[in-house]
Design a protein around this motif. Sequence first.
Motif, PDB file in Angstrom:
ATOM      1  N   ASN A  48      -5.404  -3.057  -3.443  1.00  0.00           N
ATOM      2  CA  ASN A  48      -5.361  -1.592  -3.528  1.00  0.00           C
ATOM      3  C   ASN A  48      -3.933  -1.080  -3.697  1.00  0.00           C
ATOM      4  N   CYS A  49      -2.998  -1.734  -3.029  1.00  0.00           N
ATOM      5  CA  CYS A  49      -1.591  -1.341  -3.171  1.00  0.00           C
ATOM      6  C   CYS A  49      -1.099  -1.626  -4.582  1.00  0.00           C
ATOM      7  N   LEU A  50      -1.480  -2.773  -5.118  1.00  0.00           N
ATOM      8  CA  LEU A  50      -1.063  -3.134  -6.474  1.00  0.00           C
ATOM      9  C   LEU A  50      -1.598  -2.129  -7.494  1.00  0.00           C
ATOM     10  N   LYS A  51      -2.793  -1.640  -7.266  1.00  0.00           N
ATOM     11  CA  LYS A  51      -3.391  -0.678  -8.197  1.00  0.00           C
ATOM     12  C   LYS A  51      -2.660   0.659  -8.182  1.00  0.00           C
ATOM     13  N   GLN A  52      -1.941   0.937  -7.086  1.00  0.00           N
ATOM     14  CA  GLN A  52      -1.167   2.172  -7.020  1.00  0.00           C
ATOM     15  C   GLN A  52       0.150   2.066  -7.790  1.00  0.00           C
ATOM     16  N   LYS A  53       0.687   0.853  -7.894  1.00  0.00           N
ATOM     17  CA  LYS A  53       1.981   0.643  -8.531  1.00  0.00           C
ATOM     18  C   LYS A  53       1.882   0.245 -10.004  1.00  0.00           C
ATOM     19  N   PHE A  54       0.795  -0.437 -10.365  1.00  0.00           N
ATOM     20  CA  PHE A  54       0.652  -0.956 -11.719  1.00  0.00           C
ATOM     21  C   PHE A  54      -0.363  -0.138 -12.511  1.00  0.00           C
ATOM     22  N   ASP A  55      -0.143  -0.050 -13.821  1.00  0.00           N
ATOM     23  CA  ASP A  55      -1.095   0.648 -14.690  1.00  0.00           C
ATOM     24  C   ASP A  55      -2.391  -0.139 -14.830  1.00  0.00           C
ATOM     25  N   HIS A  56      -2.269  -1.471 -14.787  1.00  0.00           N
ATOM     26  CA  HIS A  56      -3.444  -2.333 -14.926  1.00  0.00           C
ATOM     27  C   HIS A  56      -3.320  -3.509 -13.964  1.00  0.00           C
ATOM     28  N   VAL A  57      -4.373  -3.781 -13.219  1.00  0.00           N
ATOM     29  CA  VAL A  57      -4.454  -4.968 -12.371  1.00  0.00           C
ATOM     30  C   VAL A  57      -5.605  -5.804 -12.910  1.00  0.00           C
ATOM     31  N   VAL A  58      -5.312  -7.009 -13.367  1.00  0.00           N
ATOM     32  CA  VAL A  58      -6.290  -7.836 -14.079  1.00  0.00           C
ATOM     33  C   VAL A  58      -6.602  -9.087 -13.270  1.00  0.00           C
ATOM     34  N   GLN A  59      -7.858  -9.263 -12.937  1.00  0.00           N
ATOM     35  CA  GLN A  59      -8.294 -10.453 -12.218  1.00  0.00           C
ATOM     36  C   GLN A  59      -8.357 -11.639 -13.174  1.00  0.00           C
ATOM     37  N   VAL A  60      -7.747 -12.763 -12.771  1.00  0.00           N
ATOM     38  CA  VAL A  60      -7.798 -13.985 -13.571  1.00  0.00           C
ATOM     39  C   VAL A  60      -8.134 -15.162 -12.661  1.00  0.00           C
ATOM     40  N   GLU A  61      -8.672 -16.207 -13.243  1.00  0.00           N
ATOM     41  CA  GLU A  61      -8.981 -17.412 -12.479  1.00  0.00           C
ATOM     42  C   GLU A  61      -7.740 -18.273 -12.342  1.00  0.00           C
ATOM     43  N   GLU A  62      -7.622 -18.927 -11.213  1.00  0.00           N
ATOM     44  CA  GLU A  62      -6.463 -19.782 -10.969  1.00  0.00           C
ATOM     45  C   GLU A  62      -6.500 -21.026 -11.858  1.00  0.00           C
ATOM     46  N   PHE A 249      12.164  -2.046  -1.442  1.00  0.00           N
ATOM     47  CA  PHE A 249      11.000  -2.407  -0.630  1.00  0.00           C
ATOM     48  C   PHE A 249      10.830  -1.437   0.544  1.00  0.00           C
ATOM     49  N   SER A 250      11.914  -1.185   1.265  1.00  0.00           N
ATOM     50  CA  SER A 250      11.841  -0.353   2.465  1.00  0.00           C
ATOM     51  C   SER A 250      11.459   1.086   2.156  1.00  0.00           C
ATOM     52  N   ASN A 251      11.975   1.614   1.031  1.00  0.00           N
ATOM     53  CA  ASN A 251      11.736   3.018   0.704  1.00  0.00           C
ATOM     54  C   ASN A 251      10.363   3.274   0.089  1.00  0.00           C
ATOM     55  N   GLU A 252       9.851   2.342  -0.716  1.00  0.00           N
ATOM     56  CA  GLU A 252       8.638   2.631  -1.472  1.00  0.00           C
ATOM     57  C   GLU A 252       7.471   1.680  -1.245  1.00  0.00           C
ATOM     58  N   VAL A 253       7.770   0.433  -0.888  1.00  0.00           N
ATOM     59  CA  VAL A 253       6.680  -0.551  -0.749  1.00  0.00           C
ATOM     60  C   VAL A 253       6.207  -0.670   0.690  1.00  0.00           C
ATOM     61  N   LYS A 254       7.135  -0.809   1.605  1.00  0.00           N
ATOM     62  CA  LYS A 254       6.766  -0.972   3.015  1.00  0.00           C
ATOM     63  C   LYS A 254       5.891   0.174   3.536  1.00  0.00           C
ATOM     64  N   LYS A 259       0.374   1.814   5.516  1.00  0.00           N
ATOM     65  CA  LYS A 259      -0.752   2.736   5.472  1.00  0.00           C
ATOM     66  C   LYS A 259      -2.052   2.054   5.066  1.00  0.00           C
ATOM     67  N   SER A 260      -1.929   0.861   4.516  1.00  0.00           N
ATOM     68  CA  SER A 260      -3.114   0.176   3.991  1.00  0.00           C
ATOM     69  C   SER A 260      -3.543  -0.960   4.895  1.00  0.00           C
ATOM     70  N   SER A 261      -4.707  -1.489   4.607  1.00  0.00           N
ATOM     71  CA  SER A 261      -5.211  -2.631   5.366  1.00  0.00           C
ATOM     72  C   SER A 261      -4.431  -3.890   5.040  1.00  0.00           C
ATOM     73  N   ALA A 262      -3.633  -3.859   3.963  1.00  0.00           N
ATOM     74  CA  ALA A 262      -2.860  -5.033   3.577  1.00  0.00           C
ATOM     75  C   ALA A 262      -1.900  -5.431   4.689  1.00  0.00           C
ATOM     76  N   PHE A 263      -1.306  -4.415   5.335  1.00  0.00           N
ATOM     77  CA  PHE A 263      -0.341  -4.694   6.392  1.00  0.00           C
ATOM     78  C   PHE A 263      -1.047  -5.308   7.597  1.00  0.00           C
ATOM     79  N   LYS A 264      -2.264  -4.854   7.874  1.00  0.00           N
ATOM     80  CA  LYS A 264      -3.006  -5.385   9.016  1.00  0.00           C
ATOM     81  C   LYS A 264      -3.501  -6.791   8.738  1.00  0.00           C
TER      82      LYS A 264
END
Length: 329
Positions: A48-62, A249-254, A259-264
């Motif tokens: 969810n955080c990545l979707k806020q920063k990037f125009d496109h988030v694309v799922q790919v297989e490893e 990182f401290s100003n915009e990412v942290k 605020k998100s479940s990512a931190f938890k």
Amino acid sequence: MSEAWVTLTTNDSYSVGALTLATSLKRVGTTRQLVCMVTKGVGEGMLNCLKQKFDHVVQVEELDSNDAANLKLLDRHDLGITFTKIRCWTLTQFSKCVFLDADVLALSHCDELFDRDEFSAAPDAGWPDCFNSGVFVFKPSLETYTNIMKFASETGSFDGGDQGLLNSYFSDWPHKDITKHLPFTYNMVASATYSYLPAYTKFGKNVKIVHFIGATKPWLIHFDGKGEPQIGGTEQHTKNHLQLWWQLFSNEVKPMLEKSSAFKVSHESYQFMSSHVAPTFTACPPPPPSPPTDSRADWERGSPDYTGTASFNNILKKIDETLAVKDSN
């Protein structure tokens, strides 16, 4: 068709790097879209955080090289999964892209990279006849993707990771077309500032992209109460770049992570971030740090200060003084 910066993250830890990378690209005023390829190793909160920063988030297989022998030579068993990077050639909705590893940082505007052709990349500091695959210009193509996959299955990678594979596939890079050799300033690996300090002192102000190669990533660095990074002696020259990374990182990412479940979800991995006191910085790209004071230990480990006491003029002066003493005797 549009053009895009592309990166990849396979877990929550590298996602922190990807988020800061996106922040740095926006900070320097890029006009291109931002794309992040992600695998199943990235948690929902981080996604969810990545979707806020990037125009496109694309799922790919490893993809994994499963090449334990060559990865052991690098002492980096984690690099096998970097084969997933090859998926970037499937992004055919874009006409041209620049791939950036998640552990790089844009210091200034560099959209001019999109004027370059496939396959453009910068020399690797460890072996300049090879390119470093942390930054490269490419044209998405399913045909190219299929050919690289076939090549990988038949030939593999000489280092077990994507860099060895891509250097073998684009084997004419060292000698065919010099216009496809990006200046080192577009992919300055952090270790180079230690191994060749005189060049960094002269050209460091022109660096556009810095690459934090190796196992120790910026998001794993601790700072003391004075804002000084707790890093080894061989990394002191990257201090300003690390500080800039942490400022972004401290100003915009942290705040976003908190605020998100990512931190938890990733609290154990990022618990030091919650108590981190970010140092203060200027908003402009950092200048090269001042050269260190020369010492005998620097000479013994092969890294004298060539701009100070070990400069050519000072060495000549020392020789003259020694000869003068001998002549007087």
